[in-house]
Design an enzyme around this catalytic site. Structure first.
Site, PDB file in Angstrom:
ATOM      1  N   ASP A  54      55.438   7.407  -9.943  1.00 49.86           N
ATOM      2  CA  ASP A  54      55.426   6.827 -11.293  1.00 49.86           C
ATOM      3  C   ASP A  54      54.314   5.806 -11.535  1.00 49.86           C
ATOM      4  O   ASP A  54      54.320   5.138 -12.573  1.00 49.86           O
ATOM      5  CB  ASP A  54      56.771   6.170 -11.626  1.00 49.86           C
ATOM      6  CG  ASP A  54      57.912   7.187 -11.680  1.00 49.86           C
ATOM      7  OD1 ASP A  54      57.634   8.346 -12.009  1.00 49.86           O
ATOM      8  OD2 ASP A  54      59.058   6.804 -11.383  1.00 49.86           O
ATOM      9  N   HIS A  75      32.578  -2.781   8.419  1.00 45.49           N
ATOM     10  CA  HIS A  75      33.394  -2.450   7.255  1.00 45.49           C
ATOM     11  C   HIS A  75      34.810  -3.006   7.391  1.00 45.49           C
ATOM     12  O   HIS A  75      35.781  -2.378   6.999  1.00 45.49           O
ATOM     13  CB  HIS A  75      33.428  -0.936   7.034  1.00 45.49           C
ATOM     14  CG  HIS A  75      32.106  -0.367   6.632  1.00 45.49           C
ATOM     15  ND1 HIS A  75      31.797   0.969   6.745  1.00 45.49           N
ATOM     16  CD2 HIS A  75      30.996  -0.955   6.104  1.00 45.49           C
ATOM     17  CE1 HIS A  75      30.559   1.181   6.325  1.00 45.49           C
ATOM     18  NE2 HIS A  75      30.057   0.027   5.929  1.00 45.49           N
ATOM     19  N   ASP A 105      31.379 -10.279   2.267  1.00 44.42           N
ATOM     20  CA  ASP A 105      30.606  -9.250   1.566  1.00 44.42           C
ATOM     21  C   ASP A 105      31.454  -8.819   0.382  1.00 44.42           C
ATOM     22  O   ASP A 105      32.452  -8.114   0.540  1.00 44.42           O
ATOM     23  CB  ASP A 105      30.326  -8.072   2.503  1.00 44.42           C
ATOM     24  CG  ASP A 105      29.394  -7.026   1.905  1.00 44.42           C
ATOM     25  OD1 ASP A 105      29.266  -6.981   0.665  1.00 44.42           O
ATOM     26  OD2 ASP A 105      28.811  -6.239   2.671  1.00 44.42           O
ATOM     27  N   ASP A 113      26.508  -6.877  -5.381  1.00 42.44           N
ATOM     28  CA  ASP A 113      26.754  -6.727  -3.942  1.00 42.44           C
ATOM     29  C   ASP A 113      26.102  -7.905  -3.227  1.00 42.44           C
ATOM     30  O   ASP A 113      24.881  -7.954  -3.094  1.00 42.44           O
ATOM     31  CB  ASP A 113      26.163  -5.399  -3.472  1.00 42.44           C
ATOM     32  CG  ASP A 113      26.581  -5.025  -2.054  1.00 42.44           C
ATOM     33  OD1 ASP A 113      27.326  -5.802  -1.427  1.00 42.44           O
ATOM     34  OD2 ASP A 113      26.151  -3.955  -1.578  1.00 42.44           O
ATOM     35  N   HIS A 142      22.169  -1.155  11.090  1.00 41.20           N
ATOM     36  CA  HIS A 142      22.171  -0.511   9.772  1.00 41.20           C
ATOM     37  C   HIS A 142      20.842  -0.754   9.068  1.00 41.20           C
ATOM     38  O   HIS A 142      19.993  -1.529   9.524  1.00 41.20           O
ATOM     39  CB  HIS A 142      23.337  -1.020   8.910  1.00 41.20           C
ATOM     40  CG  HIS A 142      23.342  -2.500   8.669  1.00 41.20           C
ATOM     41  ND1 HIS A 142      22.533  -3.120   7.743  1.00 41.20           N
ATOM     42  CD2 HIS A 142      24.086  -3.495   9.247  1.00 41.20           C
ATOM     43  CE1 HIS A 142      22.773  -4.423   7.739  1.00 41.20           C
ATOM     44  NE2 HIS A 142      23.696  -4.684   8.646  1.00 41.20           N
ATOM     45  N   HIS A 185      20.089  -0.531   0.129  1.00 40.19           N
ATOM     46  CA  HIS A 185      20.499   0.722  -0.507  1.00 40.19           C
ATOM     47  C   HIS A 185      20.362   0.544  -2.003  1.00 40.19           C
ATOM     48  O   HIS A 185      20.343  -0.580  -2.526  1.00 40.19           O
ATOM     49  CB  HIS A 185      21.935   1.095  -0.124  1.00 40.19           C
ATOM     50  CG  HIS A 185      22.949   0.024  -0.420  1.00 40.19           C
ATOM     51  ND1 HIS A 185      23.420  -0.244  -1.695  1.00 40.19           N
ATOM     52  CD2 HIS A 185      23.580  -0.871   0.390  1.00 40.19           C
ATOM     53  CE1 HIS A 185      24.297  -1.238  -1.643  1.00 40.19           C
ATOM     54  NE2 HIS A 185      24.410  -1.647  -0.391  1.00 40.19           N
ATOM     55  N   HIS A 210      26.792   1.977  -3.705  1.00 38.51           N
ATOM     56  CA  HIS A 210      25.758   2.762  -3.027  1.00 38.51           C
ATOM     57  C   HIS A 210      25.316   3.799  -4.046  1.00 38.51           C
ATOM     58  O   HIS A 210      25.875   4.882  -4.138  1.00 38.51           O
ATOM     59  CB  HIS A 210      26.297   3.421  -1.757  1.00 38.51           C
ATOM     60  CG  HIS A 210      26.525   2.453  -0.644  1.00 38.51           C
ATOM     61  ND1 HIS A 210      27.006   2.820   0.583  1.00 38.51           N
ATOM     62  CD2 HIS A 210      26.330   1.117  -0.557  1.00 38.51           C
ATOM     63  CE1 HIS A 210      27.105   1.767   1.377  1.00 38.51           C
ATOM     64  NE2 HIS A 210      26.701   0.712   0.698  1.00 38.51           N
ATOM     65  N   GLU A 221      19.639  -6.715   2.909  1.00 39.06           N
ATOM     66  CA  GLU A 221      20.781  -7.219   3.675  1.00 39.06           C
ATOM     67  C   GLU A 221      20.619  -7.082   5.182  1.00 39.06           C
ATOM     68  O   GLU A 221      21.375  -6.353   5.838  1.00 39.06           O
ATOM     69  CB  GLU A 221      22.057  -6.491   3.235  1.00 39.06           C
ATOM     70  CG  GLU A 221      21.953  -4.969   3.199  1.00 39.06           C
ATOM     71  CD  GLU A 221      23.254  -4.303   2.800  1.00 39.06           C
ATOM     72  OE1 GLU A 221      24.293  -4.612   3.425  1.00 39.06           O
ATOM     73  OE2 GLU A 221      23.234  -3.487   1.867  1.00 39.06           O
ATOM     74  N   TYR A 280      24.766  -8.941  14.700  1.00 42.67           N
ATOM     75  CA  TYR A 280      26.182  -8.849  15.059  1.00 42.67           C
ATOM     76  C   TYR A 280      26.273  -8.832  16.584  1.00 42.67           C
ATOM     77  O   TYR A 280      25.839  -7.870  17.219  1.00 42.67           O
ATOM     78  CB  TYR A 280      26.803  -7.584  14.462  1.00 42.67           C
ATOM     79  CG  TYR A 280      26.414  -7.371  13.022  1.00 42.67           C
ATOM     80  CD1 TYR A 280      27.142  -7.956  11.989  1.00 42.67           C
ATOM     81  CD2 TYR A 280      25.281  -6.616  12.686  1.00 42.67           C
ATOM     82  CE1 TYR A 280      26.767  -7.781  10.668  1.00 42.67           C
ATOM     83  CE2 TYR A 280      24.903  -6.443  11.377  1.00 42.67           C
ATOM     84  CZ  TYR A 280      25.644  -7.024  10.360  1.00 42.67           C
ATOM     85  OH  TYR A 280      25.254  -6.846   9.056  1.00 42.67           O
ATOM     86  N   ARG A 324      25.371 -11.693   8.150  1.00 43.34           N
ATOM     87  CA  ARG A 324      24.615 -10.851   7.228  1.00 43.34           C
ATOM     88  C   ARG A 324      24.330 -11.669   5.979  1.00 43.34           C
ATOM     89  O   ARG A 324      25.182 -12.442   5.525  1.00 43.34           O
ATOM     90  CB  ARG A 324      25.397  -9.584   6.864  1.00 43.34           C
ATOM     91  CG  ARG A 324      24.639  -8.640   5.949  1.00 43.34           C
ATOM     92  CD  ARG A 324      25.251  -7.230   5.918  1.00 43.34           C
ATOM     93  NE  ARG A 324      26.602  -7.165   5.380  1.00 43.34           N
ATOM     94  CZ  ARG A 324      27.694  -6.976   6.125  1.00 43.34           C
ATOM     95  NH1 ARG A 324      27.595  -6.824   7.433  1.00 43.34           N
ATOM     96  NH2 ARG A 324      28.893  -6.915   5.561  1.00 43.34           N
ATOM     97  N   GLU A 344      22.882 -10.961   2.134  1.00 48.66           N
ATOM     98  CA  GLU A 344      22.571  -9.846   1.239  1.00 48.66           C
ATOM     99  C   GLU A 344      22.378 -10.335  -0.190  1.00 48.66           C
ATOM    100  O   GLU A 344      23.193 -11.091  -0.710  1.00 48.66           O
ATOM    101  CB  GLU A 344      23.705  -8.821   1.269  1.00 48.66           C
ATOM    102  CG  GLU A 344      23.502  -7.643   0.338  1.00 48.66           C
ATOM    103  CD  GLU A 344      24.657  -6.661   0.401  1.00 48.66           C
ATOM    104  OE1 GLU A 344      24.462  -5.502   0.002  1.00 48.66           O
ATOM    105  OE2 GLU A 344      25.759  -7.062   0.853  1.00 48.66           O
TER     106      GLU A 344
END
Length: 449
Positions: free
Chosen positions: A36, A240, A257, A268, A347, A351, A358, A389, A393, A410, A412
């Protein structure tokens, strides 16, 4: 209305250059979350870019050849009972007038209309292979046209991938899009400033996420552009990470992020800062490397450069910094050629950014021939928007200096490529200099007492 109508005219012109035909594109369906209830509705980006029409159960058709051009909307009918429960519906007549279409019909008439529109047209332009349902529906339309063969009617003999054409159109942003993206960037920058002022040891990641969401919505944003990453300590080394459920520890860094979506356009931003408001020596060392690498990438983000030039500039600074602090061995060129730096930076540096976080558009130059390593990377043009960015790490390991264990950083920003000058950093309101961050966090600490 004029903005979206001009985009449909651009599509029609592109279709005529390839012989004309009929283009059809559906918006996104509503998706059930559980019994629902549905997920908050968000239209298909390509569809909205062409139409500005926000409702589900809709399709747009563009017809273009040497003698004829029109755009047609198919949408839900007016329904007073459903509007009591679910809200306003435009209906075909009002939608046609408000959104600038030549004609509009109820969505239930699409199949019958398509059988007529495709008759004697050379090609159909559609989202090839996007869903089985669309492919089956397309076969039905073509079969309906083919049944008229004895009457001399021909069906389209060619199919064209509509999405690839729209991807290229969306890659360079117009003034209308850039203004929305600047506004989205300002909202997101305020959210990051709020997060910095609100962070202190003992709070949970989700509490800081709530501060971000508050600022997004109070600024007029409709949604987060993506699932916010609020990652303290070792969690920042998970690229992520979205659980956002860990307590924040004194002495750790917090990587955020997060960006809002405003009127269909994403922002972003990533910032990394100390939970207690003061960078330790090792944290400062790695942070300054990442910040310097980002500045090198920003300086390389200019019209006429290749898409990979900012990445290459950032990698040289990052790799040299890793050598200097003992994370990897030199010399620099060998560390880059061997990819040794990728253990701590795995990475790309950016982008495309736009309606999708993205965003669409090839990263290789479509107009140039392929060489030994494929087509050359894309040439940056004014109006393109990209993120910048870089990061480092450092997961805990026996062969890694202990003072750097579990530090993830990071930084960005969102950059608009400009004509004849440096790129425009539209997210610059979010602090990233160490002195600015520490001053803002001291201010937040005083306010919370």
């Amino acid at each position: 209305m004029q903005v979206h109508a001009s985009r449909r005219a651009r599509l029609a012109a592109a279709m005529r250059q390839r012989g004309g035909g009929v283009a059809v594109l559906f918006t996104a369906p509503e998706v059930a979350r559980n019994r629902d209830t549905s997920y908050p509705y968000r239209w298909d980006s390509h569809f909205y870019w062409l139409t500005g029409f926000p409702e589900p159960e809709a399709a747009v058709v563009v017809v273009a050849d040497d003698t004829h051009e029109e755009s047609i909307l198919f949408c839900r009918a007016k329904n007073e009972e459903r509007e009591i429960w679910d809200g306003w519906r435009h209906g075909p007549d009002m939608a046609r007038e408000r959104f600038g279409f030549d004609r509009a019909f109820e969505i239930g008439e699409l199949d019958a209309q398509m059988a007529q529109l495709l008759a004697d047209r050379p090609s159909i332009w559609h989202a090839m292979g996007s869903t089985r349902e669309l492919d089956a529906r397309l076969r039905g339309w073509l079969d309906a046209v083919r049944t008229q063969a004895r009457a001399g009617v021909t069906a389209p003999g060619q199919a064209v991938d509509l999405l690839h054409v729209l991807d290229e159109m969306r890659l360079v942003k117009d003034a209308h899009e850039l203004e929305i993206m600047r506004r989205a960037a300002r909202i997101s920058a305020r959210a990051h400033r709020r997060a910095m002022r609100s962070t202190q040891p003992g709070r949970h990641e989700y509490e800081i996420e709530a501060e971000l969401l508050h600022e997004f919505r109070s600024g007029g944003s409709q949604f987060p552009a993506y699932s916010s990453i609020v990652a303290g300590g070792a969690n920042a080394c998970v690229l992520h990470y979205i659980a956002n459920d860990t307590p924040l520890a004194d002495g750790d860094l917090l990587l955020i992020d997060a960006g809002c979506e405003l009127d269909g356009y994403a922002s972003d931003i990533t910032r990394s800062f100390p939970v207690n408001g003061r960078f330790s020596g090792p944290q400062r060392t790695l942070y300054e490397i990442v910040l310097a690498s980002q500045q090198a990438a920003i300086e390389a983000t200019v019209a006429g450069a290749r898409f990979t030039d900012p990445h290459d500039a950032a990698v040289r600074v990052l790799a040299q910094g890793m050598i200097d602090c003992g994370l990897i061995a030199g010399p620099l060129d060998s560390a880059i050629e061997s990819g040794a730096y990728r253990r701590f930076y795995m990475h790309r540096t950016g982008h495309w950014l736009g309606m999708d976080v993205h965003d669409v558009g090839d990263y290789r130059e479509p107009g140039e021939p392929a060489g030994e390593h494929g087509k050359p990377w894309r040439v940056l043009r004014p109006g393109m928007v990209t993120t910048i960015e870089p990061g480092i790490y450092v997961r805990a390991a026996d062969d890694v200096p202990a003072e750097f264990h579990d530090i993830g950083i990071r930084i960005e920003d969102d950059a608009v490529v400009t004509a004849g000058g440096p790129c425009e950093i539209i997210t610059a309101d979010a602090p990233k200099a160490i002195t600015e961050i520490e001053a803002l966090m001291r201010e937040g600490a005083r306010a919370s007492r």
